[in-house]
Scaffold this active site. Structure first.
Site, PDB file in Angstrom:
ATOM      1  N   SER A 122      -1.508   1.676   5.794  1.00  0.00           N
ATOM      2  CA  SER A 122      -2.279   2.309   5.633  1.00  0.00           C
ATOM      3  C   SER A 122      -2.244   1.961   3.909  1.00  0.00           C
ATOM      4  O   SER A 122      -3.881   2.349   3.288  1.00  0.00           O
ATOM      5  CB  SER A 122      -2.808   3.742   5.957  1.00  0.00           C
ATOM      6  N   LYS A 163      -3.078   5.369  -4.128  1.00  0.00           N
ATOM      7  CA  LYS A 163      -3.266   5.576  -2.920  1.00  0.00           C
ATOM      8  C   LYS A 163      -5.127   7.065  -2.958  1.00  0.00           C
ATOM      9  O   LYS A 163      -4.182   7.718  -2.863  1.00  0.00           O
ATOM     10  CB  LYS A 163      -2.246   5.977  -2.043  1.00  0.00           C
ATOM     11  N   SER A 216       3.935   2.305   6.589  1.00  0.00           N
ATOM     12  CA  SER A 216       2.190   2.347   5.988  1.00  0.00           C
ATOM     13  C   SER A 216       2.368   1.496   4.454  1.00  0.00           C
ATOM     14  O   SER A 216       1.444   1.657   3.904  1.00  0.00           O
ATOM     15  CB  SER A 216       1.780   3.934   6.088  1.00  0.00           C
TER      16      SER A 216
END
Length: 369
Positions: A125, A67, A149
């Site tokens: 996210s 990420k 997320s």
């Protein structure tokens, strides 16, 4: 994992596995935009080190998406690399400074798209991580979950996503994987966060579950709820014991936002109600998200995190597992929430669910592309 077993047995080399992953990214990510950056030379060097290790590694040669907001130096990435994972690139997250509701990943080539429907967001996210796993670019990717997320993009992309028990009761965020299978998620958790994440076969009748469509307050889409309810029903049919319990939480929005600002907030009411539920049940089952994946113009009035962020506040571990396809052809997730520290129970139930639910149109999991 199958990749690690093959590398450790000498059936193939880590460098070949990584070359295959880099080739898939090069071929498919132009339109998907799951990766902000790709690290081919770094990945090849790391793969050569795995091949030269001279000893078995639990995740030998497994390509890993990282990420972008986390980067390669984080604690969970360092543990995964030490176990043999090979980071191949940074996965997309929302662009800084955009609107508060934006959940898609951003790259300099445009937004990350959902592998099931390009006109839909993958959620966020951890958008790029979920999209990369769903499209089969990598088998594992890292995530961090502060309100959903990890779980929401897992649900909308049809993969497994896990938020572990919050390591610090005063923090909202917790790490977790995006994975193509429950077994792969368990392997990741056993290394990255030292969670007790075994998924051995369980006696379904020994598991008690509470089902809640809306946690007592959320505005949910009935088409999404129907898919999640059906998946929960298959668990009950497989022997999981359904417990009738009226779990009605207070909307956690104000409390979550206050804590995010660093203000004091009282979590006692929901903590007490969840404690009462876990006195009679081992897990709570809900839809992961109350609505289907929205378009790139935003969610409108929908609050995508309404069924997930209560468990960031309470700290309970929670997983999103594919439940089936919604009316629009986009995946729906079933959220499995467990007692504090009970990741193993969460993943046992997730594995049961994976055994009784399949995507129906041949595009499930990481078969995309």
């Amino acid at each position: 994992m199958t990749i690690a077993a093959g590398v450790n047995a000498g059936e193939f080399r880590a460098v070949d596995v990584v070359e295959d992953a880099l080739a898939r990214i090069a071929a498919r990510d132009g339109d998907l935009r799951a990766f902000r950056e790709v690290w081919p030379e770094r990945a090849r060097r790391a793969a050569r080190l795995v091949d030269a290790a001279g000893r078995p590694l639990p995740l030998a040669g497994v390509p890993l998406g990282v990420k972008a907001s986390e980067r390669p130096g984080s604690a969970q990435v360092a543990r995964l690399v030490a176990a043999g994972c090979v980071p191949v690139g940074a996965t997309a997250v929302p662009e800084k400074g955009t609107t508060a509701w934006q959940t898609w990943g951003h790259t300099d080539r445009g937004p990350t798209v959902n592998p099931w429907r390009a006109d839909r967001t993958p959620g966020g996210s951890s958008a790029g991580s979920a999209a990369a796993v769903a499209a089969g670019l990598v088998p594992l990717a890292t995530g961090v979950d502060g309100a959903g997320s990890v779980r929401i993009p897992a649900a909308w992309c049809g993969v497994v996503g896990v938020k572990v028990t919050n390591p610090d009761p005063g923090r909202l965020t917790a790490p977790g994987p995006l994975a193509g299978s429950v077994a792969d998620a368990a392997a990741y958790l056993g290394i990255a966060v030292a969670a007790d994440a075994g998924t051995a076969d369980a006696d379904a009748a020994a598991v008690r579950a509470v089902w809640s469509a809306d946690l007592g307050f959320a505005d949910v889409d009935e088409g999404v709820v129907a898919v999640a309810r059906s998946a929960a029903g298959r668990l009950f049919a497989a022997g999981v014991t359904r417990v009738d319990h009226d779990l009605a939480l207070e909307d956690p929005a104000a409390t979550w936002l206050a804590l995010r600002r660093g203000d004091r907030a009282d979590r006692a009411v929901n903590d007490e109600r969840l404690a009462a539920a876990f006195e009679v049940a081992d897990v709570v089952l809900t839809p992961t998200a109350p609505v289907s994946a929205h378009g790139h113009d935003g969610p409108g009035d929908a609050m995508s995190v309404s069924l997930t962020w209560a468990f960031n506040l309470s700290g309970h571990p929670a997983a999103s597992v594919p439940a089936g396809l919604g009316p629009d052809g986009v995946p729906v997730g079933l959220q499995v929430v467990g007692r504090h520290g009970a990741e193993e129970t969460v993943l046992r139930v997730a594995a049961m669910l994976a055994g009784v639910v399949t995507m129906l149109d041949g595009h499930g999991g990481n078969d995309h592309g």
